[in-house]
Write a protein that holds these residues in place. Structure first.
Motif, PDB file in Angstrom:
ATOM      1  N   LEU A   1      20.717 -26.142 -31.009  1.00 37.79           N
ATOM      2  CA  LEU A   1      19.847 -26.732 -32.024  1.00 37.79           C
ATOM      3  C   LEU A   1      18.422 -26.217 -31.884  1.00 37.79           C
ATOM      4  O   LEU A   1      17.714 -26.035 -32.887  1.00 37.79           O
ATOM      5  CB  LEU A   1      19.885 -28.258 -31.926  1.00 37.79           C
ATOM      6  N   ALA A   2      17.990 -25.956 -30.653  1.00 37.50           N
ATOM      7  CA  ALA A   2      16.655 -25.389 -30.444  1.00 37.50           C
ATOM      8  C   ALA A   2      16.544 -24.025 -31.109  1.00 37.50           C
ATOM      9  O   ALA A   2      15.498 -23.687 -31.704  1.00 37.50           O
ATOM     10  CB  ALA A   2      16.367 -25.271 -28.949  1.00 37.50           C
ATOM     11  N   ALA A   3      17.610 -23.242 -31.046  1.00 36.34           N
ATOM     12  CA  ALA A   3      17.605 -21.928 -31.701  1.00 36.34           C
ATOM     13  C   ALA A   3      17.511 -22.086 -33.214  1.00 36.34           C
ATOM     14  O   ALA A   3      16.801 -21.330 -33.892  1.00 36.34           O
ATOM     15  CB  ALA A   3      18.859 -21.151 -31.317  1.00 36.34           C
ATOM     16  N   TRP A   4      18.217 -23.082 -33.758  1.00 38.97           N
ATOM     17  CA  TRP A   4      18.163 -23.331 -35.202  1.00 38.97           C
ATOM     18  C   TRP A   4      16.776 -23.809 -35.619  1.00 38.97           C
ATOM     19  O   TRP A   4      16.232 -23.380 -36.638  1.00 38.97           O
ATOM     20  CB  TRP A   4      19.216 -24.365 -35.602  1.00 38.97           C
TER      21      TRP A   4
ATOM     22  N   ARG B   1       4.989 -24.540 -28.652  1.00 38.62           N
ATOM     23  CA  ARG B   1       5.245 -23.814 -27.400  1.00 38.62           C
ATOM     24  C   ARG B   1       6.569 -23.067 -27.461  1.00 38.62           C
ATOM     25  O   ARG B   1       6.699 -21.958 -26.939  1.00 38.62           O
ATOM     26  CB  ARG B   1       5.247 -24.789 -26.216  1.00 38.62           C
ATOM     27  N   ARG B   2       7.537 -23.675 -28.115  1.00 38.38           N
ATOM     28  CA  ARG B   2       8.858 -23.057 -28.190  1.00 38.38           C
ATOM     29  C   ARG B   2       8.908 -21.908 -29.195  1.00 38.38           C
ATOM     30  O   ARG B   2       9.701 -20.983 -29.036  1.00 38.38           O
ATOM     31  CB  ARG B   2       9.903 -24.109 -28.579  1.00 38.38           C
TER      32      ARG B   2
ATOM     33  N   ASP C   1      15.353 -31.404 -28.145  1.00 37.33           N
ATOM     34  CA  ASP C   1      14.830 -31.946 -26.891  1.00 37.33           C
ATOM     35  C   ASP C   1      15.502 -33.276 -26.565  1.00 37.33           C
ATOM     36  O   ASP C   1      15.754 -33.591 -25.406  1.00 37.33           O
ATOM     37  CB  ASP C   1      13.313 -32.110 -26.992  1.00 37.33           C
ATOM     38  N   LYS C   2      15.805 -34.040 -27.606  1.00 39.36           N
ATOM     39  CA  LYS C   2      16.499 -35.318 -27.415  1.00 39.36           C
ATOM     40  C   LYS C   2      17.885 -35.079 -26.796  1.00 39.36           C
ATOM     41  O   LYS C   2      18.277 -35.761 -25.841  1.00 39.36           O
ATOM     42  CB  LYS C   2      16.635 -36.034 -28.753  1.00 39.36           C
ATOM     43  N   TRP C   3      18.618 -34.087 -27.337  1.00 38.98           N
ATOM     44  CA  TRP C   3      19.961 -33.808 -26.808  1.00 38.98           C
ATOM     45  C   TRP C   3      19.887 -33.309 -25.376  1.00 38.98           C
ATOM     46  O   TRP C   3      20.732 -33.645 -24.535  1.00 38.98           O
ATOM     47  CB  TRP C   3      20.667 -32.783 -27.695  1.00 38.98           C
TER      48      TRP C   3
ATOM     49  N   GLU D   1       5.013 -33.867 -30.424  1.00 36.91           N
ATOM     50  CA  GLU D   1       6.192 -33.158 -30.931  1.00 36.91           C
ATOM     51  C   GLU D   1       5.802 -31.803 -31.515  1.00 36.91           C
ATOM     52  O   GLU D   1       6.496 -30.802 -31.316  1.00 36.91           O
ATOM     53  CB  GLU D   1       6.890 -34.011 -32.005  1.00 36.91           C
ATOM     54  N   ALA D   2       4.691 -31.771 -32.247  1.00 43.53           N
ATOM     55  CA  ALA D   2       4.226 -30.508 -32.826  1.00 43.53           C
ATOM     56  C   ALA D   2       3.879 -29.511 -31.731  1.00 43.53           C
ATOM     57  O   ALA D   2       4.212 -28.318 -31.819  1.00 43.53           O
ATOM     58  CB  ALA D   2       3.025 -30.754 -33.728  1.00 43.53           C
ATOM     59  N   ALA D   3       3.217 -29.989 -30.677  1.00 39.41           N
ATOM     60  CA  ALA D   3       2.840 -29.104 -29.574  1.00 39.41           C
ATOM     61  C   ALA D   3       4.073 -28.553 -28.868  1.00 39.41           C
ATOM     62  O   ALA D   3       4.100 -27.384 -28.456  1.00 39.41           O
ATOM     63  CB  ALA D   3       1.951 -29.860 -28.588  1.00 39.41           C
ATOM     64  N   LEU D   4       5.102 -29.378 -28.731  1.00 37.19           N
ATOM     65  CA  LEU D   4       6.343 -28.929 -28.104  1.00 37.19           C
ATOM     66  C   LEU D   4       6.974 -27.796 -28.911  1.00 37.19           C
ATOM     67  O   LEU D   4       7.372 -26.767 -28.349  1.00 37.19           O
ATOM     68  CB  LEU D   4       7.320 -30.105 -27.991  1.00 37.19           C
ATOM     69  N   LEU D   5       7.043 -27.965 -30.237  1.00 39.21           N
ATOM     70  CA  LEU D   5       7.642 -26.916 -31.068  1.00 39.21           C
ATOM     71  C   LEU D   5       6.763 -25.661 -31.090  1.00 39.21           C
ATOM     72  O   LEU D   5       7.285 -24.543 -31.109  1.00 39.21           O
ATOM     73  CB  LEU D   5       7.869 -27.432 -32.491  1.00 39.21           C
TER      74      LEU D   5
END
Length: 261
Positions: free
Chosen positions: A164-167, A191-192, A140-142, A185-189
């Protein structure tokens, strides 16, 4: 004899003088009371080699490897050919991979903690339990960086965000648990990666409440009558620069209007 734990970090967890080192060191120190820690980490600052002995009391064994940022950046370009996130070849090391695999194969370690998503690539799969402290959702930073840069950097950063999101999603599914530094941050991951939602959680940083207690008598570095504002953080890190700039431009004028002094 305690159970063996493999602790892998992208940067030597000492001295605890910056964000990631503070978190990794205190995790290491805490876990060393229950496990025989086998620490594998990179050293990207030559000045940090002097702290190898400081880690000995917490570790049953150490494998510290040099990481030269300029060479690592060149190596990371290999990801453009392989289709992977550039972060992964940046940290790639056959030596660390062999060392970690040997510890797992011999039964010296039965559990593992990978600190940062990049270190997940070195964690043996045949451990009884594997935990990933991702700290941040770096992809998300990138992605955010991409919106602030011109081409070709905007393209490179956007690509890194996607790859990196796929990794990160793959690692979150593969590991037994994934930790993030905050609930957001945990909630973001979560959701993904909905398939791994049940094993993604927040593990927030703590504060030494005794040391930072306002009841303690600290010397005031400011002249009498001066009200100071302090920001602590590495200013070679874009989010910190962005935060201070935002504060100075958007928030501080309102504070000075309300409190002219």
């Amino acid at each position: 004899m305690n159970e063996g734990l493999l602790f892998l970090a992208h940067r030597i967890p000492f001295p605890p003088n910056k964000g990631d080192k503070i978190r990794s060191f205190h995790l290491l120190r805490h876990l060393s009371a229950r496990y025989d820690i086998h620490l594998g980490a990179f050293v990207d600052d030559p000045a940090d080699w002097q702290y190898q002995d400081a880690l000995q009391p917490y570790c049953a064994s150490l494998r510290l490897l040099p990481l030269h940022p300029r060479r690592a950046r060149l190596a990371s370009l290999g990801g453009l050919l392989t289709g992977e996130a550039l972060t992964l070849p940046y940290y790639r090391s056959r030596e660390l991979k062999r060392w970690a695999a040997g510890l797992a194969a011999s039964g010296t370690v039965t559990r593992g903690l990978a600190f940062s998503s990049a270190m997940a690539q070195f964690m043996p799969e045949n451990l009884a339990r594997r935990v990933l402290d991702m700290v941040d959702v770096d992809s998300d930073k990138w992605t955010q960086y991409a919106s602030t840069q011109r081409w070709p950097l905007s393209w490179v950063y956007a690509r890194e965000g996607r790859r990196l999101a796929a990794w990160e999603a793959r690692a979150a599914c593969d590991f037994d648990a994934t930790l993030l530094v905050s609930r957001d941050e945990a909630a973001l991951l979560q959701r993904r990666v909905p398939l791994a939602r049940h094993k993604i959680g927040a593990f927030e940083n703590g504060v030494d409440a005794d040391y930072f207690s306002p009841l303690r008598d600290y010397p005031d570095p400011y002249p009498p009558g001066v009200q100071g504002v302090v920001f602590t953080g590495a200013m070679d890190y874009w989010p910190n620069v962005d935060a201070v700039t935002w504060f100075a431009e958007r928030i501080f004028p309102a504070i000075r209007d309300a409190v002219p002094g």
